[in-house]
Scaffold this motif. Structure first.
Motif, short mmCIF file in Angstrom:
data_model
loop_
_atom_site.label_atom_id
_atom_site.label_comp_id
_atom_site.label_asym_id
_atom_site.label_seq_id
_atom_site.Cartn_x
_atom_site.Cartn_y
_atom_site.Cartn_z
N THR A 38 87.93 20.46 66.98
CA THR A 38 87.05 20.13 68.10
C THR A 38 85.59 20.07 67.68
N VAL A 39 85.24 20.76 66.60
CA VAL A 39 83.87 20.73 66.11
C VAL A 39 83.46 19.31 65.72
N LYS A 40 84.43 18.49 65.36
CA LYS A 40 84.15 17.10 64.97
C LYS A 40 84.25 16.12 66.14
N GLY A 41 84.64 16.61 67.30
CA GLY A 41 84.85 15.77 68.46
C GLY A 41 83.66 14.94 68.89
N PRO A 42 82.47 15.55 69.08
CA PRO A 42 81.33 14.76 69.55
C PRO A 42 80.97 13.60 68.62
N GLN A 43 80.95 13.88 67.33
CA GLN A 43 80.60 12.82 66.38
C GLN A 43 81.66 11.72 66.37
N ALA A 44 82.92 12.09 66.48
CA ALA A 44 83.99 11.10 66.51
C ALA A 44 83.89 10.22 67.76
N ILE A 45 83.55 10.83 68.88
CA ILE A 45 83.39 10.06 70.13
C ILE A 45 82.22 9.10 70.01
N ILE A 46 81.11 9.59 69.46
CA ILE A 46 79.93 8.74 69.29
C ILE A 46 80.25 7.56 68.37
N GLU A 47 80.92 7.82 67.27
CA GLU A 47 81.28 6.74 66.35
C GLU A 47 82.22 5.74 67.02
N ALA A 48 83.20 6.22 67.76
CA ALA A 48 84.15 5.34 68.44
C ALA A 48 83.50 4.56 69.57
N SER A 49 82.41 5.08 70.12
CA SER A 49 81.75 4.40 71.24
C SER A 49 81.24 3.01 70.86
N ASN A 50 81.06 2.76 69.58
CA ASN A 50 80.61 1.45 69.14
C ASN A 50 81.65 0.36 69.36
N GLU A 51 82.85 0.76 69.66
CA GLU A 51 83.92 -0.20 69.92
C GLU A 51 84.03 -0.52 71.42
N LEU A 52 83.24 0.15 72.23
CA LEU A 52 83.27 -0.06 73.68
C LEU A 52 82.42 -1.27 74.06
N GLU A 53 82.67 -1.79 75.21
CA GLU A 53 81.90 -2.90 75.76
C GLU A 53 80.81 -2.35 76.67
N ARG A 54 79.81 -3.16 76.93
CA ARG A 54 78.71 -2.75 77.81
C ARG A 54 79.14 -2.56 79.25
N GLY A 55 80.08 -3.33 79.69
CA GLY A 55 80.44 -3.30 81.10
C GLY A 55 81.91 -3.07 81.33
N CYS A 56 82.21 -2.74 82.58
CA CYS A 56 83.59 -2.54 83.00
C CYS A 56 83.66 -2.86 84.49
N ASN A 57 84.53 -3.77 84.84
CA ASN A 57 84.72 -4.15 86.24
C ASN A 57 83.42 -4.60 86.91
N GLY A 58 82.60 -5.31 86.15
CA GLY A 58 81.36 -5.84 86.70
C GLY A 58 80.21 -4.87 86.78
N VAL A 59 80.40 -3.66 86.27
CA VAL A 59 79.35 -2.64 86.28
C VAL A 59 78.88 -2.43 84.84
N GLU A 60 77.57 -2.27 84.68
CA GLU A 60 77.00 -2.10 83.35
C GLU A 60 76.11 -0.85 83.30
N PRO A 61 76.70 0.33 83.06
CA PRO A 61 75.91 1.56 83.02
C PRO A 61 74.79 1.53 81.98
N CYS A 62 74.98 0.77 80.92
CA CYS A 62 73.95 0.68 79.87
C CYS A 62 72.61 0.24 80.43
N ALA A 63 72.63 -0.59 81.43
CA ALA A 63 71.39 -1.11 82.00
C ALA A 63 70.53 0.01 82.60
N SER A 64 71.14 1.14 82.93
CA SER A 64 70.39 2.28 83.46
C SER A 64 69.86 3.19 82.35
N GLY A 65 70.24 2.90 81.13
CA GLY A 65 69.79 3.67 79.97
C GLY A 65 70.71 4.83 79.63
N ILE A 66 70.95 4.98 78.33
CA ILE A 66 71.79 6.06 77.82
C ILE A 66 71.10 6.61 76.58
#
Length: 123
Positions: A38-66
């Protein structure tokens, strides 16, 4: 420092002062009962997040800033780690941000929720 959704965010969307969402990595591994890692969990999630898309079902949370914060220091007694996490989530809520904790261990929920409760004036 690694950034959540690094491949998708613009520079403006990464600015901590303007971002609605703040990612708080918590590389904690203390109370696991089955296996380790679990100590490696956050970094693994962050690395995997690069495979995600900006939007989902017409909503784009990225536009609000992350914005992605530095990981919580998980050294020392567990109550101290929980307090460091609570301080981070409390600070985020007090300035109008939505804290998003990344970890892998269930015990981090206590610190995260405690900080939000304090920020909202709930005991």
């Amino acid at each position: 420092m690694s950034v959540f959704l690094d491949s998708e965010l613009t520079e403006a969307e990464r600015k901590a002062e303007d971002a609605l969402f703040t990612i708080i990595p918590v590389p904690l591994e203390r109370t696991v009962s089955y296996g380790s890692g679990t100590v490696k969990g956050p970094q693994a999630i962050i690395e995997a997040s690069n495979e995600l898309e900006r939007g989902c079902n017409g909503v784009e949370p990225c536009a609000s800033g992350i914005a992605t914060q530095d990981p919580i220091n998980c050294d020392g007694p567990l109550p101290d780690v929980m307090e460091r996490l609570a301080q981070r989530t409390e600070e985020a809520v007090k300035v109008g941000k939505i804290p998003v904790t990344l970890g892998g261990e269930h015990s981090l929920s206590y610190g995260a929720v405690s900080g939000v409760a304090r920020a909202l004036g709930k005991p």
